[in-house]
Design an enzyme around this catalytic site. Sequence first.
Site, mmCIF file in Angstrom:
data_model
loop_
_atom_site.group_PDB
_atom_site.id
_atom_site.type_symbol
_atom_site.label_atom_id
_atom_site.label_comp_id
_atom_site.label_asym_id
_atom_site.label_seq_id
_atom_site.Cartn_x
_atom_site.Cartn_y
_atom_site.Cartn_z
ATOM 1 N N ARG A 1 11.380 12.686 -0.708
ATOM 2 C CA ARG A 1 10.473 13.526 -0.762
ATOM 3 C C ARG A 1 9.051 13.043 -0.991
ATOM 4 O O ARG A 1 8.272 13.817 -1.434
ATOM 5 C CB ARG A 1 10.575 14.933 -1.658
ATOM 6 C CG ARG A 1 11.930 15.590 -1.011
ATOM 7 C CD ARG A 1 11.837 17.034 -1.506
ATOM 8 N NE ARG A 1 12.907 17.759 -0.851
ATOM 9 C CZ ARG A 1 14.210 17.534 -1.307
ATOM 10 N NH1 ARG A 1 14.538 16.485 -2.440
ATOM 11 N NH2 ARG A 1 15.084 17.975 -0.841
ATOM 12 N N LYS B 1 -14.579 5.774 8.890
ATOM 13 C CA LYS B 1 -13.458 6.643 8.899
ATOM 14 C C LYS B 1 -13.346 7.373 7.585
ATOM 15 O O LYS B 1 -13.022 8.459 7.426
ATOM 16 C CB LYS B 1 -12.510 5.871 9.439
ATOM 17 C CG LYS B 1 -11.164 6.860 9.565
ATOM 18 C CD LYS B 1 -10.170 6.398 10.545
ATOM 19 C CE LYS B 1 -9.187 7.415 10.624
ATOM 20 N NZ LYS B 1 -7.917 6.926 11.398
ATOM 21 N N LYS C 1 -2.691 9.489 8.338
ATOM 22 C CA LYS C 1 -1.802 9.920 9.381
ATOM 23 C C LYS C 1 -0.527 8.934 9.771
ATOM 24 O O LYS C 1 -0.757 7.794 9.991
ATOM 25 C CB LYS C 1 -2.582 10.230 10.779
ATOM 26 C CG LYS C 1 -3.409 11.412 11.008
ATOM 27 C CD LYS C 1 -3.696 11.498 12.552
ATOM 28 C CE LYS C 1 -4.865 12.533 12.649
ATOM 29 N NZ LYS C 1 -5.334 12.660 14.134
ATOM 30 N N HIS D 1 -10.936 9.724 23.911
ATOM 31 C CA HIS D 1 -9.476 9.742 23.731
ATOM 32 C C HIS D 1 -8.821 10.881 24.574
ATOM 33 O O HIS D 1 -7.532 10.577 24.879
ATOM 34 C CB HIS D 1 -9.014 9.960 22.016
ATOM 35 C CG HIS D 1 -9.059 8.839 21.250
ATOM 36 N ND1 HIS D 1 -10.431 8.065 20.952
ATOM 37 C CD2 HIS D 1 -8.084 8.082 20.884
ATOM 38 C CE1 HIS D 1 -9.885 7.102 20.116
ATOM 39 N NE2 HIS D 1 -8.559 6.988 20.070
ATOM 40 N N ARG E 1 -13.338 15.837 11.961
ATOM 41 C CA ARG E 1 -12.649 14.599 12.314
ATOM 42 C C ARG E 1 -12.130 14.562 13.700
ATOM 43 O O ARG E 1 -12.156 13.360 14.336
ATOM 44 C CB ARG E 1 -11.171 15.037 11.566
ATOM 45 C CG ARG E 1 -10.323 13.524 11.404
ATOM 46 C CD ARG E 1 -9.157 13.556 10.509
ATOM 47 N NE ARG E 1 -8.284 12.527 10.609
ATOM 48 C CZ ARG E 1 -7.434 11.834 9.907
ATOM 49 N NH1 ARG E 1 -7.411 12.427 8.412
ATOM 50 N NH2 ARG E 1 -6.699 11.022 10.210
HETATM 51 N N1 LIG Z 1 -2.383 6.872 11.977
HETATM 52 C C1 LIG Z 1 -3.318 6.831 12.733
HETATM 53 O O1 LIG Z 1 -4.473 7.219 12.367
HETATM 54 C C2 LIG Z 1 -3.276 6.120 13.977
HETATM 55 C C3 LIG Z 1 -4.516 5.944 14.727
HETATM 56 C C4 LIG Z 1 -4.777 5.077 15.830
HETATM 57 C C5 LIG Z 1 -3.539 4.321 16.327
HETATM 58 N N2 LIG Z 1 -2.147 4.492 15.685
HETATM 59 C C6 LIG Z 1 -0.905 4.098 16.016
HETATM 60 O O2 LIG Z 1 -0.935 2.563 15.790
HETATM 61 C C7 LIG Z 1 -0.091 2.105 16.682
HETATM 62 C C8 LIG Z 1 -0.928 0.807 17.617
HETATM 63 O O3 LIG Z 1 -1.278 -0.070 16.544
HETATM 64 P P1 LIG Z 1 -1.370 -1.687 16.951
HETATM 65 O O4 LIG Z 1 -2.565 -1.768 18.181
HETATM 66 O O5 LIG Z 1 -1.865 -2.252 15.721
HETATM 67 O O6 LIG Z 1 0.070 -2.043 17.560
HETATM 68 P P2 LIG Z 1 1.288 -2.857 16.785
HETATM 69 O O7 LIG Z 1 1.555 -2.477 15.440
HETATM 70 O O8 LIG Z 1 2.316 -2.630 17.793
HETATM 71 O O9 LIG Z 1 0.636 -4.355 16.811
HETATM 72 C C9 LIG Z 1 0.412 -4.894 18.136
HETATM 73 C C10 LIG Z 1 1.214 -6.409 18.323
HETATM 74 O O10 LIG Z 1 0.437 -7.367 17.359
HETATM 75 C C11 LIG Z 1 1.414 -7.982 16.403
HETATM 76 N N3 LIG Z 1 0.777 -8.402 15.381
HETATM 77 C C12 LIG Z 1 0.357 -7.595 14.482
HETATM 78 N N4 LIG Z 1 -0.446 -8.337 13.620
HETATM 79 C C13 LIG Z 1 -0.472 -9.647 14.009
HETATM 80 C C14 LIG Z 1 -1.210 -10.560 13.710
HETATM 81 N N5 LIG Z 1 -2.001 -10.587 12.528
HETATM 82 N N6 LIG Z 1 -1.004 -11.963 14.397
HETATM 83 C C15 LIG Z 1 -0.470 -11.839 15.729
HETATM 84 N N7 LIG Z 1 0.238 -10.788 16.062
HETATM 85 C C16 LIG Z 1 0.375 -9.657 15.191
HETATM 86 C C17 LIG Z 1 2.459 -7.119 16.388
HETATM 87 O O11 LIG Z 1 3.740 -7.736 15.946
HETATM 88 C C18 LIG Z 1 2.553 -6.356 17.814
HETATM 89 O O12 LIG Z 1 3.355 -7.089 18.769
HETATM 90 C C19 LIG Z 1 0.285 2.877 17.686
HETATM 91 O O13 LIG Z 1 1.603 3.540 17.581
HETATM 92 C C20 LIG Z 1 -0.685 4.199 17.588
HETATM 93 O O14 LIG Z 1 -0.075 5.525 17.665
HETATM 94 C C21 LIG Z 1 -2.154 5.585 14.509
HETATM 95 ZN ZN LIG Z 2 -7.646 5.600 19.287
#
Ligand SMILES: NC(=O)c1ccc[n+]([C@@H]2O[C@H](COP(=O)([O-])OP(=O)(O)OC[C@H]3O[C@@H](n4cnc5c(N)ncnc54)[C@H](O)[C@@H]3O)[C@@H](O)[C@H]2O)c1
Ligand SMILES: [Zn+2]
Length: 387
Positions: free
Chosen positions: A127, A233, A149, A254, A247
């Site tokens: 939890r 943010k 989030k 988007h 927010r």
């Molecule tokens: N929680 C939130 O508020 C929020 C907001 C926006 C997006 N998201 C989520 O974030 C996710 C996308 O995140 P992302 O774009 O970081 O994708 P990701 O985590 O898949 O990373 C993208 C790629 O880059 C690689 N990578 C990461 N760091 C690296 C580095 N320093 N050097 C080389 N490669 C590296 C990863 O292994 C992956 O292959 C989605 O699932 C989306 O829904 C969440």
């Molecule tokens: Zn976004």
Amino acid sequence: MTRNDGRASSPITVNVPGASYSILIEEGLLDRAGQAMERLLAGRTVFLLSDTTVWSLWGRKLLRSLQPCRPRVILIPTGERHKRLATVEKITSELAQHGAERSSLLLAFGGGVVGDIGGFAASVFLRGIEYVQIPTTLLAQVDSAIGGKTGVNLTAGKNLVGTFYHPRMVLSDPKVLQTLPQRQLRAGLFEAIKCAVIGDPDLFTLLETERDSILNCRPEALLNAIRACAALKARVVSLDEKEGDLRRILNFGHTVGHALEAATRYHRFLHGEAVAWGMLAATRLAVQHGRLSGSEAKRIDALVASYGPVPSLETIDSAAVARSLAVDKKVREGKLHFVLPRRIGEVEIVAGIAPREVIGVLKELAKANPFLHSKQRTALPARRIQP
Ligand SMILES: NC(=O)c1ccc[n+]([C@@H]2O[C@H](COP(=O)([O-])OP(=O)(O)OC[C@H]3O[C@@H](n4cnc5c(N)ncnc54)[C@H](O)[C@@H]3O)[C@@H](O)[C@H]2O)c1
Ligand SMILES: [Zn+2]
């Protein structure tokens, strides 16, 4: 609320009911991560979650800096398709097997996928155990690691299962971005442009004037951009934790972005790239509705286009886009609610935009493709290096 100054070197603070935490953004911070988290790590069992790609590039560096703390490492496969409940089960089972308790700490070290799933696992295991975000993509540093989030995808859609659960700290080191593929870097920069348009004209100017330095990961320019986004943010989330009207301004670009991702089954665009098209569409809609001047729109268009290339809109099924627009969370009482720019640094939420108008704008954009005519065609040197 205290105003976070994104350009000072002091930590940025997120203040939400029941939680207050710091975002540290420093070049080389990974080498000092143990020191930065000294009080959090002391006397507790620590687990470190990462994906295999990030781990192979930067894992050893982080482990070294955490010493004498020796966290148990949990690795998940790389990629969005692993952001699902089955992976949460795997993570939480490993936590249980290795004796995690309420007092244990989880470090989520990776991009948005690791951050979202790590935060979610931390929020439900026993939890709720505490966790720290150590984001390694630009998108995660400017956006997903901040704001609490968390979540995973279902076959029925993205991020359908999740929680609001804030980390105890966010540690961002722009140096890790040196190994990030250019396309991922650019995708994150579109989220930075979003921040600039919704609330930071100085960041907008920085992104205009320092484009080449930023795309080449020159430390100072990149650091300033990340700090400004994180500060924005943090400010928005501190005023409105759970997506009330304020927010929602973070959703600029988007509504269309999500529809384009869904219509192409998440294959054609990275999230930030779809948002880039979404920002161009929203900018056009704002001009058409007489809410934004032509000259401001031109600056927004030019900035977005200069951070391309982005895959084209050719052959996109308009009916599928229209369907996705209709089910978007931003539809209220059957009408689309759009975040539209009023001027650079200020947006407003406008109700009652018809999906067919949006489709019309997308058709125009597909034809014009601004990414083909911008200065992004200037080649940048290859930048993938080893840490
Ligand atoms: N929680 C939130 O508020 C929020 C907001 C926006 C997006 N998201 C989520 O974030 C996710 C996308 O995140 P992302 O774009 O970081 O994708 P990701 O985590 O898949 O990373 C993208 C790629 O880059 C690689 N990578 C990461 N760091 C690296 C580095 N320093 N050097 C080389 N490669 C590296 C990863 O292994 C992956 O292959 C989605 O699932 C989306 O829904 C969440
Ligand atoms: Zn976004």
